[in-house]
Design a protein around this motif. Structure first.
Motif, PDB file in Angstrom:
ATOM      1  N   SER A 104       0.792  -1.244   0.000  1.00  0.00           N
ATOM      2  CA  SER A 104       0.000   0.000   0.000  1.00  0.00           C
ATOM      3  C   SER A 104       0.817   1.283   0.000  1.00  0.00           C
ATOM      4  O   SER A 104       0.263   2.354   0.231  1.00  0.00           O
ATOM      5  N   TRP A 106       2.319   4.538  -1.345  1.00  0.00           N
ATOM      6  CA  TRP A 106       1.994   5.456  -2.444  1.00  0.00           C
ATOM      7  C   TRP A 106       3.173   6.401  -2.617  1.00  0.00           C
ATOM      8  O   TRP A 106       3.385   7.314  -1.826  1.00  0.00           O
ATOM      9  N   GLU A 138      -5.478  10.545  -7.247  1.00  0.00           N
ATOM     10  CA  GLU A 138      -5.330  10.525  -5.791  1.00  0.00           C
ATOM     11  C   GLU A 138      -6.361  11.386  -5.082  1.00  0.00           C
ATOM     12  O   GLU A 138      -6.746  12.456  -5.574  1.00  0.00           O
ATOM     13  N   ILE A 166      -8.552   7.071  -5.628  1.00  0.00           N
ATOM     14  CA  ILE A 166      -7.636   6.342  -4.742  1.00  0.00           C
ATOM     15  C   ILE A 166      -7.334   7.215  -3.535  1.00  0.00           C
ATOM     16  O   ILE A 166      -6.698   8.261  -3.645  1.00  0.00           O
ATOM     17  N   THR A 168      -5.513   8.254  -0.205  1.00  0.00           N
ATOM     18  CA  THR A 168      -4.208   8.090   0.434  1.00  0.00           C
ATOM     19  C   THR A 168      -4.205   8.828   1.755  1.00  0.00           C
ATOM     20  O   THR A 168      -4.847   9.876   1.903  1.00  0.00           O
ATOM     21  N   THR A 210      -2.225   3.747   0.606  1.00  0.00           N
ATOM     22  CA  THR A 210      -3.513   3.736  -0.092  1.00  0.00           C
ATOM     23  C   THR A 210      -4.546   3.129   0.863  1.00  0.00           C
ATOM     24  O   THR A 210      -4.853   1.938   0.819  1.00  0.00           O
ATOM     25  N   SER A 591       1.438   3.424  -8.192  1.00  0.00           N
ATOM     26  CA  SER A 591       0.945   4.704  -8.719  1.00  0.00           C
ATOM     27  C   SER A 591       1.132   4.776 -10.230  1.00  0.00           C
ATOM     28  O   SER A 591       0.295   5.340 -10.947  1.00  0.00           O
TER      29      SER A 591
END
Length: 613
Positions: A104, A106, A138, A166, A168, A210, A591
Motif C-alpha cells: 500500500s 503510495w 489521488e 484512490i 491516500t 492507499t 501509482s
C-alpha cells in the motif's frame, strides 16, 4: 452489469475488450465506461475477492501473499548470479490485481524518471504530462495536527491530488520510538526532510498509504474504479476468465493486423475455449509477466521463440519479453533492547495479540493501520563520497561489458540515462526503508518469542541488469520462463553493498544506537565487501516492481508498443500496464500502474472522438 456470467459474454461483441482486471485494467475500464455510448468488457482470470478481509485489512496481505486464491506466485528460473537460486514473484490474482495484496505504499518517482520515457522516444510521456494524472487519481486525506506533531508527518498539499478515487493517508500512528529516530538520524547526516512528492522525492519522510482514513481499509483499484461503477449497463466484468490468445481478422500480408477478439477458458474447464468479439479494440492489462505471454501465444514476438512452442509468427517483434527490469531488495536485521516496548511487527506472531489487532482495526487503531512508511530516497553519492568516482568509473566499465555482450538495439541510450542519474548528487537513485520488526529476507529461522527487532530494507532502484520473459509452452495455464537475470551487471550488486555499509554507519548514531543490542544479519562475521556480497546473494528478493517486458520504445530499438500504446504491426491491439514502462523508475510502482491505465483511457477516447468527427 453486476456479476456477469459466462452467457453474458460468450460470442457477444463489445467495443473494448480489456484483458486483466488488475490495477491498470480496472482504472482503464472505469474511466472508459464513463462514456455511456461505448461498451466495455473486462476479463479477469482470478476471482473477484471483493469485501474480503485479507484484501481490505492492510496487514492481512501477509496471509494473502502466497495463497493461490489471491496470488499467482510465479517462480523465476534459477538465477546464475545468485548461485542457482530461484525467486518468487508474487502478483495479485483477482479484481484489483497487485493493488489488492501489496504493501500500500503510495510514492511518485522523480521528475527525471518520467522525463526519461520521453527521451527514449515517447512524446507526451514526461513529468509535466504524467503529474496531471497523479492529481486526477489521488484523494489525499490530511492528517490531524496532533498526528503531524507526534509523528513528524511532512506534506505539501500542492503536490497531492484531492479529487481522485484512490484515497491516500498517513497512518494514524507509527512505531514512533523506532521510526522517528530513523528519520532523525538520517536528518543528522544532512539528508533533508522532504514532502516526498511533486517530482522531488530526494530525502527522508513518512510516505502515505492507499488507505481510507474513515474506514481504515485498503483503497485499491477494485473499490475505487469498479465497485462504484459496477451497475453501469455498459460495463461488464467476468472473473475466472483466463485469456488464451488474441484473435485477428484475416488480412493481407501488407496490412497491420486487426484484433477481432480473444479466446478464453472459464473456471476449472481447461479444454473448452470461448470467444468474445471486439468491435473497436483489445487492450492487454495483464502485467509484466502475462502480457508478453499472451502476445507470444497470439503469434507476436521473436520467430525462434514462437517456433519453439509451435506458434505461427504473425508479427516479427523481437522486443516482446525483453528489456525486463525489476527492483531488488534485501535487509539488515537488528535485535532491540527489550526494556522498551517498541510495538514491532514481531508481536504479530502471537495469535492472541494478532486477534486483538484485528478487533482494533475498524476504529483506526492497532498494527493493521500502520503500514511500512518510513523511507529515504537518496542519491548514490551519499553512501561513500570518498570512493564515488571510482564506483562511477567501474559502473561505466560494467556498462561497456554489458553492451559488448548484448545485441539489444537501443540499450545504450537507456544505460547512459541511468549512468547520468547514478552520477547526479541531486537526484534520488536508491531507497532505504525502516521496518519495525524482523525482516522478511533472512537466513535464520523464525524470531525467538518475546524478541523485538529493527529491520532496514535496501533496494536497487534503477537496475542496470536486463532480463526476459518468454513462453516455454503453448499452454496458457503454464507460466512463462521468467529470467530477471539478476546481477548480470555487477553494478547492481555493488549498489547494495554500499547501502549496507551506509546503514551500518547509520545505526551507530543516536538516537538509534542506544536502542540496538546487536546486528543479527548480515552479522559481524560478514565485514568485507566480498562477505557482504555473498550475504546479498543468499537473501536477495524481488521488490515486486517488474516492468519493461513490452517496452514503449521505437520499433527499431526493440519497442513493442508506440506512445499510443498500440502494439507495432497491429491496428487496434494495445497494452496498458507496467510492461510498457521502458526504464525502471524509482519508488513503489502501483501509482504508475494507475497512471498508465488512466492515460490509456484518455488516448483511446481522443482517438474515438477523432474517428467519429
Amino acid at each position: 452489469m453486476v456479476d456477469a456470467v459466462l452467457s453474458d459474454v460468450v460470442n457477444k461483441a463489445f467495443d473494448y475488450v480489456i484483458v486483466g482486471g488488475g490495477t491498470a485494467g480496472l482504472t482503464l475500464a472505469g474511466t472508459l465506461s464513463e462514456d455511456a455510448s461505448i461498451s466495455v468488457l473486462v476479463l479477469e482470470a482470478g476471482e473477484s475477492n471483493l469485501d474480503d478481509p485479507k484484501v481490505l485489512i492492510l496487514g492481512q496481505n501477509a496471509y494473502a501473499i502466497g495463497d493461490p486464491k489471491y496470488d499467482w506466485n510465479y517462480p523465476t528460473i534459477p538465477q546464475h548470479h545468485l548461485d542457482g537460486r530461484c525467486l518468487f514473484w508474487n502478483r495479485g490474482k483477482g479484481l484489483g490485481g497487485s493493488s489488492a495484496i501489496n504493501f500500500s505504499n503510495w510514492t511518485i518517482p522523480p521528475a527525471e524518471d518520467f522525463d526519461a520515457f520521453e527521451k527514449l522516444g515517447n512524446p507526451g510521456w514526461n513529468w509535466n504530462d504524467l503529474e496531471k494524472y497523479v492529481h486526477r487519481i489521488e484523494k489525499f486525506q490530511k492528517p490531524t495536527q496532533d498526528q503531524i506533531e507526534k509523528e513528524l508527518y511532512t506534506f505539501n498539499t500542492d503536490t497531492r491530488g484531492h479529487t481522485g478515487a484512490i484515497k491516500t493517508t498517513f497512518p494514524v500512528s507509527t512505531s514512533s520510538s523506532l521510526e522517528i529516530p530513523y528519520l532523525q538520524v538520517m536528518n543528522s547526516l544532512d539528508i533533508p526532510f522532504t514532502d516526498g512528492y511533486g517530482g522531488k522525492p530526494c530525502g527522508v519522510f513518512h510516505t502515505t498509504l492507499t488507505m481510507d482514513n474513515e474506514t481504515h481499509a485498503r483503497s485499491y483499484a477494485a473499490n475505487a474504479y469498479y465497485t462504484p461503477n459496477r451497475t453501469r449497463s455498459n460495463l461488464t466484468v467476468l472473473t475466472r476468465a483466463h485469456v488464451a490468445k488474441v484473435i485477428f481478422a484475416d488480412n493481407t500480408a501488407s496490412e497491420d493486423l486487426v484484433a477481432a477478439g480473444v479466446e478464453f477458458l472459464f473456471g476449472n474447464n481447461t479444454s473448452t475455449r470461448h470467444v468474445v468479439h471486439a468491435k473497436r479494440e483489445v487492450i492487454l492489462c495483464t502485467g509484466t509477466v502475462i502480457s508478453p505471454q499472451i502476445l507470444e501465444l497470439s503469434g507476436i514476438g521473436r520467430s525462434e521463440v514462437l517456433e519453439a512452442i509451435s506458434i505461427e509468427t504473425k508479427i516479427e517483434l523481437p522486443g516482446v519479453g525483453e528489456n525486463l527490469q525489476d527492483h531488488q531488495v534485501t535487509n539488515l536485521n537488528y535485535e532491540l533492547d527489550n526494556q522498551v516496548d517498541h510495538e514491532t511487527w514481531d508481536r504479530m506472531a502471537d495469535p492472541v495479540f494478532a486477534a486483538e489487532q484485528l478487533k482494533l482495526q475498524p476504529n483506526g487503531e492497532g498494527m493493521h493501520c500502520r503500514g511500512i512508511v518510513s523511507m529515504a530516497f537518496l542519491p548514490f553519492s551519499k553512501f561513500n563520497p570518498e570512493e564515488s568516482d571510482a564506483f562511477f568509473t567501474q559502473a561505466e566499465t560494467n556498462v561497456k561489458k554489458q553492451l559488448a555482450s548484448s545485441a539489444y538495439p537501443g540499450l545504450a541510450g537507456q544505460l547512459e540515462l541511468q549512468l547520468q542519474v547514478l552520477r547526479n548528487p541531486e537526484v534520488a537513485d536508491t531507497e532505504i526503508l525502516c521496518f519495525p520488526g524482523r525482516g522478511f529476507y533472512t537466513l535464520l529461522g523464525p524470531p525467538e518469542p518475546g524478541k523485538q527487532h529493527l529491520c532496514v530494507f535496501v533496494f536497487v532502484q534503477h537496475p542496470f541488469s536486463r532480463g526476459s520473459i518468454h513462453c516455454k509452452t503453448n499452454d496458457p495455464f503454464q507460466s512463462p520462463d521468467i529470467d530477471p537475470n539478476v546481477f548480470s551487471n555487477d553494478t547492481d550488486l555493488g549498489i547494495l553493498v554500499e547501502q549496507i555499509k551506509f546503514v551500518r554507519k547509520l545505526v551507530e548514531i543516536d538516537p538509534l544506537k542506544s536502542l540496538i543490542i546487536r546486528e543479527i544479519e548480515p552479522g559481524p562475521e560478514r565485514e568485507s565487501n566480498e562477505d557482504i556480497r555473498e550475504f546479498i546473494k543468499l537473501t536477495l528478493a524481488t521488490a515486486y516492481h517488474a516492468c519493461g517486458s513490452c517496452s514503449m520504445l521505437p520499433r527499431e530499438k526493440n519497442g513493442v508498443v508506440d506512445p499510443t500504446l498500440k502494439v507495432y504491426g497491429t491496428r487496434n491491439l494495445r497494452i496498458a500496464d507496467l510492461s510498457i514502462i521502458p526504464l525502471q523508475p524509482l519508488g513503489h510502482t502501483q501509482s504508475i500502474a494507475y497512471i498508465v491505465g488512466m492515460k490509456a483511457a484518455d488516448i483511446i477516447l481522443v482517438e474515438k472522438k477523432k474517428s467519429e468527427a
